[in-house]
Design an enzyme around this catalytic site. Structure first.
Site, PDB file in Angstrom:
ATOM      1  CD  GLU A  35      -3.015  -0.153   0.100  1.00  0.00           C
ATOM      2  OE1 GLU A  35      -3.080  -0.047  -1.039  1.00  0.00           O
ATOM      3  OE2 GLU A  35      -3.792  -1.292   0.621  1.00  0.00           O
ATOM      4  CG  HIS A  36       0.001   5.046   0.439  1.00  0.00           C
ATOM      5  ND1 HIS A  36      -0.259   6.107  -0.201  1.00  0.00           N
ATOM      6  CD2 HIS A  36      -1.142   4.791   1.119  1.00  0.00           C
ATOM      7  CE1 HIS A  36      -1.654   6.528   0.278  1.00  0.00           C
ATOM      8  NE2 HIS A  36      -2.150   5.629   0.942  1.00  0.00           N
ATOM      9  CB  THR A  37       4.491   0.448  -2.692  1.00  0.00           C
ATOM     10  OG1 THR A  37       3.483  -0.527  -2.777  1.00  0.00           O
ATOM     11  CG2 THR A  37       5.098   0.219  -1.243  1.00  0.00           C
ATOM     12  CG  ASP A  38       0.400   2.721  -6.610  1.00  0.00           C
ATOM     13  OD1 ASP A  38       0.667   3.507  -5.775  1.00  0.00           O
ATOM     14  OD2 ASP A  38      -0.551   2.387  -7.173  1.00  0.00           O
ATOM     15  N   GLY A 125     -12.651   2.196  -1.118  1.00  0.00           N
ATOM     16  CA  GLY A 125     -11.224   1.648  -1.058  1.00  0.00           C
ATOM     17  C   GLY A 125     -11.100   0.091  -1.848  1.00  0.00           C
ATOM     18  CG  LEU A 126     -13.283  -3.220  -2.677  1.00  0.00           C
ATOM     19  CD1 LEU A 126     -12.934  -3.020  -1.288  1.00  0.00           C
ATOM     20  CD2 LEU A 126     -14.611  -3.970  -2.884  1.00  0.00           C
ATOM     21  CB  SER A 129     -11.949   6.017  -9.133  1.00  0.00           C
ATOM     22  OG  SER A 129     -10.955   5.563  -8.372  1.00  0.00           O
ATOM     23  CG  ASP A 173      -6.306   1.347  -7.384  1.00  0.00           C
ATOM     24  OD1 ASP A 173      -5.422   0.848  -6.788  1.00  0.00           O
ATOM     25  OD2 ASP A 173      -6.526   2.525  -6.946  1.00  0.00           O
TER      26      ASP A 173
HETATM   27  C1  GLA Z   1      -5.097   4.412  -4.195  1.00  0.00           C
HETATM   28  C2  GLA Z   1      -4.534   4.715  -5.502  1.00  0.00           C
HETATM   29  C3  GLA Z   1      -3.252   3.641  -5.752  1.00  0.00           C
HETATM   30  C4  GLA Z   1      -2.517   3.372  -4.773  1.00  0.00           C
HETATM   31  C5  GLA Z   1      -3.281   3.140  -3.405  1.00  0.00           C
HETATM   32  C6  GLA Z   1      -2.461   3.006  -2.155  1.00  0.00           C
HETATM   33  O1  GLA Z   1      -5.870   3.482  -4.298  1.00  0.00           O
HETATM   34  O2  GLA Z   1      -5.241   5.013  -6.602  1.00  0.00           O
HETATM   35  O3  GLA Z   1      -2.778   3.862  -6.923  1.00  0.00           O
HETATM   36  O4  GLA Z   1      -1.524   4.362  -4.305  1.00  0.00           O
HETATM   37  O5  GLA Z   1      -4.364   4.237  -3.176  1.00  0.00           O
HETATM   38  O6  GLA Z   1      -1.617   1.989  -2.226  1.00  0.00           O
END
Ligand code: GLA
Length: 388
Positions: A35-38, A125-126, A129, A173
Site C-alpha cells: 500500500e502506498h508503494t506504487d 477503497g475497492l 474509480s 488499481d
Molecule cells: C489508491 C491509488 C493507488 C494506490 C493506493 C494506495 O487506491 O489509486 O494508486 O496508491 O491508493 O496503495
C-alpha cells in the site's frame, strides 16, 4: 448479482439504430499488500474481485458521449471534440479523461451512449474509480472497433485520472482491473511494469469490511503523501547517487540518513521500504499457503500505514481491532488510499462464514449498524460480457 442478471442495463440505453448495444464490466480491486508503494515505483500484490462496475453502451451517430450513472442518478454529455478537464472535477471527468487519452493515442473514437451501474461501494477503497475508467475505456475501444494491450490501457487510465481528476495516483488499481486473472493475485513491479499472476490458495480467504467512513477530501491527504515521498527521494538522492526513487532505498541506507530526512519523511520512507519487502515476503507466504505468515505481514502493514505513513483513521483502526479479536482472523489492515474505507482480513476459508458473522455482530455493537462485507472472489480482468 450474476452478469446474466445485468442484461436489464441494456434496456436503460436510449433507442439507437447506430449499432448493437453491448455490456461490459470491470472488476474492483482488493490490495492484499503493497500500500502506498506504487507511485514510488514499488511492488504491489492486488487481486481483482468479483464486484464490478458495469457499462451498457451503444454507438451514436454524432460525436457526443452521453453517460448516465445509476448510482449518482445523473446524466452528463460531452463532445469528443472538446475534452478539457473541468475546474471542479466530478464522476464524469474520469470518463472524459479516458476519452481524451484514447484520442491522444490515435484511437478514432465514436460518439456513444453509456449507462453505468456499480456493485462496488463508491469511494470505499475497492477502487470504484479505476474500475470506472477501465470499463469506460473497454467500451469506447470496442465501439470504435479498436484494440489496446491491457497494460497500456491501465497506464492510460492512470494518466487520465492524474490529468482530469487531479489525483496523483499510482498504477496499481487500473492494472488490477485490466490485467488480473481469475483465482490469482497480481505481483506488479510499478517501475518496470512487469507482472506475474500468483495463484491464490483456496484454503485462504480474504474478507473486506467497509468502515463506512468517507474522507471529505481524500485527494488532499493522498497527494500530500505522494509529495512527501517525492521530497524524501529528492533529499536522499543528494546523498545516494544511484537513488532515483524510494524503490532504490535499503533500510540500512535509510537509517544512515535518518537525521537528514527528519522524523516525518523518515517514517514515510520507512513505510515504503519495509512495505516493498513485505510484498515479496507475502508473495512467498501465498505461494506456500502459509496463512500465519501472511496474517502477520498484513498486520505489520497496517501498523506501518497507521504509525509511519499516517494514512489510517480512528474508525478503520477500530475495525481492524474488532476483526483481529475474532477467532479465525490471522491479520487485518486498511486497504486502498486510506483515511477511511475498507479493511481486509485474512481468514481460513473453512471459517469464513463464522468469522463474517462475528465481525458483523461486533461491528454492529460498536458502530450501531451492519457493515457492508465482501468475500473476495479473485476475478478476471475487464471484458465485454456475453450473456445468454
Ligand atoms: C489508491 C491509488 C493507488 C494506490 C493506493 C494506495 O487506491 O489509486 O494508486 O496508491 O491508493 O496503495
Amino acid at each position: 448479482m450474476s452478469y446474466a442478471g445485468r442484461k436489464w442495463l441494456l434496456d436503460e440505453l436510449p433507442a439507437s439504430d447506430s449499432g448493437e448495444a453491448a455490456l461490459f464490466r470491470a472488476p474492483g480491486r482488493v490490495n492484499i499488500i503493497g500500500e502506498h508503494t506504487d507511485y514510488t515505483g514499488g511492488l504491489v500484490l492486488p487481486t481483482a474481485t468479483a464486484a464490478y462496475i458495469w457499462a451498457a453502451a451503444c454507438a451514436r451517430d454524432d460525436r457526443q458521449v452521453c453517460i448516465k450513472s445509476l448510482n449518482f442518478e445523473e446524466s452528463q454529455t460531452f463532445s469528443l471534440d472538446d475534452l478539457e478537464p473541468g475546474a471542479d472535477p466530478d464522476w464524469a471527468d474520469y470518463a472524459k479523461g479516458v476519452a481524451a487519452l484514447l484520442q491522444r493515442n490515435d484511437i478514432a473514437l465514436r460518439g456513444v451512449n453509456i449507462v453505468i451501474d456499480s456493485d462496488i461501494p463508491i469511494g470505499g477503497g475497492l477502487s470504484s474509480s479505476a474500475a470506472f475508467e477501465v470499463v469506460v475505456a473497454t467500451a469506447l475501444l470496442e465501439i470504435a472497433s479498436a484494440r489496446m494491450p491491457a497494460p497500456q490501457l491501465a497506464r492510460l487510465c492512470q494518466q487520465a485520472e492524474i490529468e482530469f481528476v487531479g489525483l496523483h495516483c499510482g498504477v496499481m488499481d487500473q492494472f488490477a482491473s485490466a490485467c488480473c486473472e481469475r483465482g490469482h493475485a497480481l505481483l506488479l513491479d510499478c517501475r518496470s511494469f512487469e507482472y506475474e499472476h500468483v495463484p491464490l490458495p483456496e484454503t485462504i480467504s480474504f474478507l473486506v469490511t467497509d468502515s463506512g467512513v468517507r474522507h471529505a477530501l481524500p485527494e488532499g491527504d493522498y497527494n500530500q503523501r505522494a509529495q512527501e515521498c517525492g521530497k524524501a527521494t529528492e533529499i536522499l538522492s543528494q546523498h545516494i547517487s544511484r537513488l532515483v526513487s524510494l524503490r532504490d532505498l535499503s533500510l540500512e541506507d535509510l537509517e544512515m540518513h535518518r537525521n537528514t530526512l527528519g522524523d516525518r519523511l523518515y517514517r514515510r520512507s520507512h513505510h515504503v521500504v519495509s512495505e516493498n519487502q513485505r510484498v515479496l515476503d507475502a508473495t512467498m507466504a501465498v505461494r506456500a499457503a502459509d496463512i500465519e505468515k501472511l496474517g502477520k505481514l498484513i498486520s505489520t502493514s497496517h501498523r506501518s500505514l497507521r504509525d509511519d505513513f499516517e494514512a489510517s483513521c480512528a474508525a478503520v483502526d477500530t475495525l481492524v481491532e474488532i476483526a483481529d479479536t475474532c477467532d479465525g482472523v490471522y491479520g487485518s489492515r486498511m486497504i486502498g488510499g486510506g483515511f477511511g474505507g475498507c479493511v481486509l482480513s485474512v481468514v481460513e476459508t473453512a471459517n469464513t462464514e463464522r468469522v463474517m458473522a462475528k465481525i458483523k455482530s461486533e461491528f454492529q455493537s460498536a458502530a450501531g449498524e451492519l457493515p457492508w462485507m465482501h468475500i473476495v472472489s479473485p476475478a478476471d480482468a475487464a471484458s465485454k460480457v456475453s450473456y445468454p
